[in-house]
Write an enzyme that holds these catalytic residues in place. Structure first.
Site, PDB file in Angstrom:
ATOM      1  N   GLU A   5       0.769  -1.276   0.002  1.00 30.86           N
ATOM      2  CA  GLU A   5       0.098   0.129   0.100  1.00 30.86           C
ATOM      3  C   GLU A   5       0.677   1.264   0.007  1.00 30.86           C
ATOM      4  O   GLU A   5       0.400   2.363  -0.688  1.00 30.86           O
ATOM      5  CB  GLU A   5      -1.004  -0.036   1.247  1.00 30.86           C
ATOM      6  CG  GLU A   5      -2.208  -0.873   1.050  1.00 30.86           C
ATOM      7  CD  GLU A   5      -1.765  -2.151   1.692  1.00 30.86           C
ATOM      8  OE1 GLU A   5      -0.671  -2.487   1.678  1.00 30.86           O
ATOM      9  OE2 GLU A   5      -2.734  -3.269   1.542  1.00 30.86           O
ATOM     10  N   PHE A  56     -12.219  -6.746  13.896  1.00 39.51           N
ATOM     11  CA  PHE A  56     -11.039  -6.982  13.020  1.00 39.51           C
ATOM     12  C   PHE A  56     -10.489  -6.010  11.793  1.00 39.51           C
ATOM     13  O   PHE A  56     -11.491  -5.572  11.413  1.00 39.51           O
ATOM     14  CB  PHE A  56     -11.558  -8.429  12.271  1.00 39.51           C
ATOM     15  CG  PHE A  56     -10.486  -8.962  11.268  1.00 39.51           C
ATOM     16  CD1 PHE A  56      -9.139  -9.386  11.632  1.00 39.51           C
ATOM     17  CD2 PHE A  56     -10.841  -8.829   9.905  1.00 39.51           C
ATOM     18  CE1 PHE A  56      -8.514  -9.864  10.724  1.00 39.51           C
ATOM     19  CE2 PHE A  56      -9.689  -9.484   8.892  1.00 39.51           C
ATOM     20  CZ  PHE A  56      -8.681 -10.017   9.530  1.00 39.51           C
ATOM     21  N   GLN A  57      -9.223  -6.017  11.754  1.00 38.68           N
ATOM     22  CA  GLN A  57      -8.955  -4.934  10.835  1.00 38.68           C
ATOM     23  C   GLN A  57      -9.209  -3.546  11.110  1.00 38.68           C
ATOM     24  O   GLN A  57      -9.368  -2.580  10.167  1.00 38.68           O
ATOM     25  CB  GLN A  57      -8.779  -5.142   9.623  1.00 38.68           C
ATOM     26  CG  GLN A  57      -8.030  -6.690   9.255  1.00 38.68           C
ATOM     27  CD  GLN A  57      -7.922  -7.022   7.864  1.00 38.68           C
ATOM     28  OE1 GLN A  57      -8.601  -6.760   7.212  1.00 38.68           O
ATOM     29  NE2 GLN A  57      -6.767  -7.500   7.498  1.00 38.68           N
ATOM     30  N   MET A 114      24.617   8.489   2.508  1.00 38.72           N
ATOM     31  CA  MET A 114      24.425   9.747   3.176  1.00 38.72           C
ATOM     32  C   MET A 114      24.624   9.586   4.657  1.00 38.72           C
ATOM     33  O   MET A 114      25.005  10.623   5.293  1.00 38.72           O
ATOM     34  CB  MET A 114      22.912  10.142   2.809  1.00 38.72           C
ATOM     35  CG  MET A 114      22.775  11.710   3.201  1.00 38.72           C
ATOM     36  SD  MET A 114      23.909  12.775   2.699  1.00 38.72           S
ATOM     37  CE  MET A 114      22.954  13.494   1.296  1.00 38.72           C
ATOM     38  N   LYS A 128     -17.489  -0.239   5.988  1.00 37.33           N
ATOM     39  CA  LYS A 128     -18.000  -1.125   4.870  1.00 37.33           C
ATOM     40  C   LYS A 128     -19.526  -1.084   4.631  1.00 37.33           C
ATOM     41  O   LYS A 128     -19.993  -1.203   3.319  1.00 37.33           O
ATOM     42  CB  LYS A 128     -17.852  -2.559   5.256  1.00 37.33           C
ATOM     43  CG  LYS A 128     -17.894  -3.759   4.288  1.00 37.33           C
ATOM     44  CD  LYS A 128     -17.311  -4.907   4.577  1.00 37.33           C
ATOM     45  CE  LYS A 128     -17.465  -6.015   3.578  1.00 37.33           C
ATOM     46  NZ  LYS A 128     -16.592  -7.213   3.738  1.00 37.33           N
TER      47      LYS A 128
HETATM   48  C1  LIG Z   1      18.882  14.267   2.009  1.00 33.36           C
HETATM   49  C2  LIG Z   1      18.119  15.529   1.491  1.00 33.36           C
HETATM   50  C3  LIG Z   1      18.920  16.786   1.451  1.00 33.36           C
HETATM   51  C4  LIG Z   1      18.112  18.033   1.213  1.00 33.36           C
HETATM   52  N1  LIG Z   1      18.981  19.001   0.695  1.00 33.36           N
HETATM   53  C5  LIG Z   1      18.531  20.369   0.325  1.00 33.36           C
HETATM   54  C6  LIG Z   1      19.213  21.503  -0.130  1.00 33.36           C
HETATM   55  O1  LIG Z   1      20.433  21.191  -0.166  1.00 33.36           O
HETATM   56  N2  LIG Z   1      18.479  22.282  -0.685  1.00 33.36           N
HETATM   57  C7  LIG Z   1      17.117  22.490  -0.668  1.00 33.36           C
HETATM   58  O2  LIG Z   1      16.406  23.435  -1.321  1.00 33.36           O
HETATM   59  N3  LIG Z   1      16.352  21.431  -0.033  1.00 33.36           N
HETATM   60  C8  LIG Z   1      16.976  20.293   0.366  1.00 33.36           C
HETATM   61  N4  LIG Z   1      16.023  19.261   0.623  1.00 33.36           N
HETATM   62  C9  LIG Z   1      14.693  19.256   0.695  1.00 33.36           C
HETATM   63  C10 LIG Z   1      14.044  20.109   1.980  1.00 33.36           C
HETATM   64  O3  LIG Z   1      14.131  19.044   3.062  1.00 33.36           O
HETATM   65  C11 LIG Z   1      12.735  20.882   1.584  1.00 33.36           C
HETATM   66  O4  LIG Z   1      12.042  19.712   1.303  1.00 33.36           O
HETATM   67  C12 LIG Z   1      12.627  21.936   0.378  1.00 33.36           C
HETATM   68  O5  LIG Z   1      13.815  22.808   0.842  1.00 33.36           O
HETATM   69  C13 LIG Z   1      11.647  22.692   0.676  1.00 33.36           C
HETATM   70  O6  LIG Z   1      11.376  23.276  -0.636  1.00 33.36           O
HETATM   71  P1  LIG Z   1      10.461  24.576  -0.728  1.00 33.36           P
HETATM   72  O7  LIG Z   1      10.669  25.758  -0.028  1.00 33.36           O
HETATM   73  O8  LIG Z   1      10.303  24.550  -2.383  1.00 33.36           O
HETATM   74  O9  LIG Z   1       8.900  24.134  -0.219  1.00 33.36           O
HETATM   75  P2  LIG Z   1       7.759  23.287  -0.684  1.00 33.36           P
HETATM   76  O10 LIG Z   1       7.765  21.962   0.408  1.00 33.36           O
HETATM   77  O11 LIG Z   1       7.545  22.767  -2.153  1.00 33.36           O
HETATM   78  O12 LIG Z   1       6.452  24.012  -0.367  1.00 33.36           O
HETATM   79  C14 LIG Z   1       6.018  24.879  -1.025  1.00 33.36           C
HETATM   80  C15 LIG Z   1       5.522  26.361  -0.612  1.00 33.36           C
HETATM   81  O13 LIG Z   1       5.026  26.886  -1.677  1.00 33.36           O
HETATM   82  C16 LIG Z   1       3.425  27.175  -1.279  1.00 33.36           C
HETATM   83  N5  LIG Z   1       2.658  27.063  -2.199  1.00 33.36           N
HETATM   84  C17 LIG Z   1       1.970  25.925  -2.833  1.00 33.36           C
HETATM   85  N6  LIG Z   1       1.198  26.045  -3.429  1.00 33.36           N
HETATM   86  C18 LIG Z   1       1.367  27.616  -3.761  1.00 33.36           C
HETATM   87  C19 LIG Z   1       0.808  28.626  -4.973  1.00 33.36           C
HETATM   88  N7  LIG Z   1      -0.096  27.862  -5.771  1.00 33.36           N
HETATM   89  N8  LIG Z   1       0.999  29.917  -4.736  1.00 33.36           N
HETATM   90  C20 LIG Z   1       1.739  30.383  -3.967  1.00 33.36           C
HETATM   91  N9  LIG Z   1       2.350  29.523  -2.989  1.00 33.36           N
HETATM   92  C21 LIG Z   1       2.221  28.119  -3.062  1.00 33.36           C
HETATM   93  C22 LIG Z   1       2.922  26.170  -0.071  1.00 33.36           C
HETATM   94  O14 LIG Z   1       2.368  27.053   0.964  1.00 33.36           O
HETATM   95  C23 LIG Z   1       4.627  25.957   0.637  1.00 33.36           C
HETATM   96  O15 LIG Z   1       4.962  27.018   1.389  1.00 33.36           O
HETATM   97  C24 LIG Z   1      16.972  18.090   1.138  1.00 33.36           C
HETATM   98  C25 LIG Z   1      16.207  16.907   1.301  1.00 33.36           C
HETATM   99  C26 LIG Z   1      16.815  15.494   1.748  1.00 33.36           C
HETATM  100  C27 LIG Z   1      15.802  14.392   1.787  1.00 33.36           C
HETATM  101  C1  LIG Z   2      12.529   5.385   5.034  1.00 30.14           C
HETATM  102  C2  LIG Z   2      13.927   5.852   5.577  1.00 30.14           C
HETATM  103  N1  LIG Z   2      14.602   5.640   6.569  1.00 30.14           N
HETATM  104  C3  LIG Z   2      15.743   6.108   6.627  1.00 30.14           C
HETATM  105  C4  LIG Z   2      16.168   7.184   6.257  1.00 30.14           C
HETATM  106  C5  LIG Z   2      17.608   7.797   6.481  1.00 30.14           C
HETATM  107  N2  LIG Z   2      18.185   7.957   5.419  1.00 30.14           N
HETATM  108  C6  LIG Z   2      18.455   9.102   4.515  1.00 30.14           C
HETATM  109  S1  LIG Z   2      19.425   8.649   3.301  1.00 30.14           S
HETATM  110  C7  LIG Z   2      19.865   6.937   3.744  1.00 30.14           C
HETATM  111  C8  LIG Z   2      20.984   6.287   3.071  1.00 30.14           C
HETATM  112  C9  LIG Z   2      20.370   6.007   1.740  1.00 30.14           C
HETATM  113  O1  LIG Z   2      20.975   4.865   1.136  1.00 30.14           O
HETATM  114  P1  LIG Z   2      21.059   4.554  -0.427  1.00 30.14           P
HETATM  115  O2  LIG Z   2      19.847   4.499  -0.709  1.00 30.14           O
HETATM  116  O3  LIG Z   2      21.913   3.398  -0.873  1.00 30.14           O
HETATM  117  O4  LIG Z   2      21.668   6.100  -0.880  1.00 30.14           O
HETATM  118  P2  LIG Z   2      23.142   6.730  -0.845  1.00 30.14           P
HETATM  119  O5  LIG Z   2      22.950   7.480   0.002  1.00 30.14           O
HETATM  120  O6  LIG Z   2      24.300   5.702  -0.679  1.00 30.14           O
HETATM  121  O7  LIG Z   2      23.171   7.241  -2.370  1.00 30.14           O
HETATM  122  C10 LIG Z   2      19.066   6.865   5.036  1.00 30.14           C
HETATM  123  C11 LIG Z   2      19.105   5.513   5.728  1.00 30.14           C
HETATM  124  C12 LIG Z   2      15.453   7.916   5.348  1.00 30.14           C
HETATM  125  N3  LIG Z   2      15.479   9.075   4.654  1.00 30.14           N
HETATM  126  N4  LIG Z   2      14.164   6.987   4.769  1.00 30.14           N
END
Ligand SMILES: Cc1cc2nc3c(=O)[nH]c(=O)nc-3n(C[C@H](O)[C@H](O)[C@H](O)COP(=O)(O)OP(=O)(O)OC[C@H]3O[C@@H](n4cnc5c(N)ncnc54)[C@H](O)[C@@H]3O)c2cc1C
Ligand SMILES: Cc1ncc(C[n+]2csc(CCOP(=O)(O)OP(=O)(O)O)c2C)c(N)n1
Ligand SMILES: [Mg+2]
Length: 591
Positions: free
Chosen positions: A69, A131-132, A500, A181
């Site tokens: 799911e 159940f469930q 990472m 249901k």
């Molecule tokens: C491993 C990892 C590393 C990351 N590193 C980075 C990084 O280096 N740099 C980075 O940028 N992010 C990074 N992120 C992502 C970060 O965690 C955030 O998800 C991201 O920065 C949020 O982007 P955003 O500000 O564009 O917001 P979003 O989550 O895209 O939010 C959108 C915003 O726009 C608004 N909005 C929506 N629709 C409309 C509309 N029609 N008109 C006006 N406003 C609207 C919403 O209200 C909201 O405030 C990383 C994520 C991971 C998993």
């Molecule tokens: C469901 C979930 N569990 C744990 C994490 C924490 N986490 C972030 S990156 C990462 C490693 C990912 O490994 P891999 O897919 O091999 O990517 P790599 O960083 O090696 O490119 C983990 C465990 C996560 N983001 N999501």
């Protein structure tokens, strides 16, 4: 499979003379048809069997039977991100719903429009540990834009109308509709799907305040070091054309967040790359040193501004356009808030600029660009391109980009280092082509996202850039890809590490690699073959390009490319925890 006009008309029929006696489940399907839904990803179980029976009797909506799911919700979410339509998933009660929770939270954090229909035990059994049974409304409340428990089949049509309206309007988000249901079984008089919906307490603002936009205009035109910081909101609001017009008119530098990549073309010189924790020097330095910041549909995430105290050290005026008032001044103080839809507000701003006699300060702007070019000349994304011994992960992404940049391509990713390299080295010029989980950072989304997109865009090439850790979290969906003929191309950057995590342990935990090495990995080539697909093992840099070429030629096959990449490569630039966004590590020499 197109929905026929007749089917739509019958679903949307409103006149009393056409009243039909239908089961709740049939009303639900009519509602989906009236909403123009073409695909539903789901998994059956006792509580939803009447709904599945109603699906059996229609042929306008294609149901995709996933293997878990979580993947149903991710696939529908990927579809929504790529198309802009509401993604729909269907799960049974109890474990079906709890399995879906990660998918729902993922969509919620990135503001993705979705409707998730869950089965529930019969109304008389609710609260009896049936159940469930699980408290779906309670469990999902913090991770949905809204949720409903339908207690009477008479309410089903209007509830569905509201669910779709809430999901796609304002700041989009997932809406859960929990259907007991007996509600799906009981008969009810159906007079057609409602043609309008009114909710007194829910009226998202579209049009920005004219006075505020005018104030923003003055600030913008008088800026000496302006910067445009844009995010996912530009894509969600389908405002990329308006953004491009604005940037072209002003000639100001622009950056995108991870969620906004593609909102402005990466290949344009005015684009400084992604900003934030793994952003470029030029993008982060401009953020810190600008005097006027126009934030558009971006929420000042902690991964973007780094240490807020450091960010606040430099004075700048901030204009913030966002449809959700609660996003404004949440993490940083904003000078000119503009609540409204990004498309409407930018259009108004563009008209005002056209009419204004004030022009941007050309001399100041040219000096600002000189400073930016100085930062850009550091070429912070350079890496060992010529390495002949080991495959550099960046090289795989860059090669893929070079090969597909003029093709009709979608790129999904999972979460980890590979995600950051995909964001840095694949240069997105178009909106909705980069599909990833930013806010929740959910490992496992990559394959389901790709298969959701491929179903809707069968002519497009869909690549999933993943890691050997993430890909195993929803790998069972390779089976769904075969059953529904959604041939995707998986590029696994296999570094044998939860890379990472390993990177953080190297940098922040003095190299104590606690449980981040993945031993006993499966033979991915054989695994792909076992699922009926093509597997490839690529171990040498010179084989990267030929492998990608061969995989692209196999248009009708899902191909799993297992690239053995440098196990200890790190993602740079990097802003360490607690540091300011200009305090970047640029390479291993900084460690
Ligand atoms: C491993 C990892 C590393 C990351 N590193 C980075 C990084 O280096 N740099 C980075 O940028 N992010 C990074 N992120 C992502 C970060 O965690 C955030 O998800 C991201 O920065 C949020 O982007 P955003 O500000 O564009 O917001 P979003 O989550 O895209 O939010 C959108 C915003 O726009 C608004 N909005 C929506 N629709 C409309 C509309 N029609 N008109 C006006 N406003 C609207 C919403 O209200 C909201 O405030 C990383 C994520 C991971 C998993
Ligand atoms: C469901 C979930 N569990 C744990 C994490 C924490 N986490 C972030 S990156 C990462 C490693 C990912 O490994 P891999 O897919 O091999 O990517 P790599 O960083 O090696 O490119 C983990 C465990 C996560 N983001 N999501
Ligand atoms: Mg890995």
């Amino acid at each position: 499979m197109e929905i026929s006009k007749a089917e739509l008309a019958s679903a949307a029929a409103v006149t009393g003379s056409q009243t039909q006696e239908l089961m709740g489940a049939e009303v639900l399907v009519k509602a989906l048809q009236a909403e123009g839904v073409k695909y539903v990803w789901g998994y059956p179980g006792g509580a939803v069997l009447y709904i599945y029976d109603a699906f059996y009797k229609q042929d306008t909506i294609q149901h995709v039977l996933v293997r878990h799911e979580q993947a149903a919700v991710h696939a529908a979410d990927g579809y929504a991100r790529a198309t802009g339509d509401v993604g729909v998933a269907l799960v049974t009660s109890g474990p079906g719903l709890t399995n879906a929770v990660t998918g729902i939270a993922t969509a919620y954090m990135d503001s993705i429009p979705m409707v998730i229909i869950s089965g529930q035990v019969p109304t008389a059994a609710i609260g009896l540990d049936a159940f469930q049974e699980c408290d779906t409304v309670g469990i999902t409340r913090p991770i949905v834009k809204h949720n409903f428990l339908v207690k009477d089949p008479k309410d089903l049509a209007m509830t569905m109308k509201k669910a779709f309206h809430i999901a796609r309007s304002g700041r989009p988000g997932p809406v859960v509709v929990d259907v007991p249901k007996d509600v799906s079984f009981k008969k009810v008089s159906y007079n057609g799907y409602p043609d309008k919906v009114e909710m007194r307490s829910y009226n998202p603002v579209r049009k920005g305040h004219g006075g505020q936009i005018r104030k923003a205009l003055q600030l913008l035109l008088n800026a000496k070091r302006p910067y445009i910081y844009t995010g996912g909101g530009v894509l969600l609001g389908n405002a990329t054309n308006e953004l491009r017009t604005l940037v072209d008119m002003l000639g100001y530098p622009v950056t995108n967040t991870l969620m906004g990549l593609g909102a402005y073309p990466a290949s344009d010189r005015k684009f400084l790359g992604m900003l934030g924790m793994h952003g470029t020097i030029e993008a982060n330095n401009a953020m810190q040193n600008c005097d006027v910041l126009l934030a558009v549909g971006a929420r000042f995430d902690d991964r973007v501004i780094g240490n807020p105290k450091h960010f606040a050290q430099n004075e700048r005026k901030i204009i913030h356009i966002d449809i959700d008032p609660s996003s404004i001044s949440k993490r940083v103080r904003v000078d000119i808030p503009i609540v409204g839809d990004v498309k409407d507000v930018l259009s108004e701003l563009i008209s005002m600029i056209k009419e204004s006699n004030t022009k941007p300060d050309a001399a100041a702007l040219s000096g600002w660009w000189d400073t930016i070019e100085g930062w850009r000349s550091k070429d912070c994304l350079k890496y060992d391109r010529g390495n002949k011994d080991v495959i550099k992960p960046q090289y795989v992404v860059e090669t893929l980009w070079n090969m597909t940049k003029d093709a009709d391509t979608y790129i999904t990713s999972d979460v980890g280092q590979h995600q950051m390299w995909a964001a840095q080295y694949y240069r997105f010029d178009e909106p909705r082509r980069w599909i990833n989980s930013g806010g929740l950072g959910t490992m496992g989304v990559g394959i389901p996202y790709a298969m959701g997109i491929k179903l809707a865009k069968p002519e497009s090439e869909v690549f999933c850039i993943t890691g050997e850790g993430s890909v195993q979290m929803c790998i069972q969906e390779l089976s769904t890809c075969l059953q529904y003929n959604t041939p995707i191309k998986i590029c696994s950057l296999n570094n044998r590490y939860l890379g990472m995590v390993r990177q953080w342990q190297e940098i922040e935990y003095s190299g104590r690699y606690s449980h981040s090495y993945m031993d006993a990995l499966p033979n991915f080539v054989k695994l792909a073959e076992a699922y009926g697909h093509v597997g490839m093992l690529i171990e040498r840099p010179q084989d990267v390009e030929p492998a990608l070429r061969e995989a692209r030629k196999l248009k009708d096959r899902t191909v799993f490319m297992d690239f053995r990449t440098d196990p200890t490569e790190n993602v740079f630039p990097m802003v360490k925890a607690g540091m300011g966004i200009t305090e970047m590590l640029l390479g291993s020499e900084d460690l």
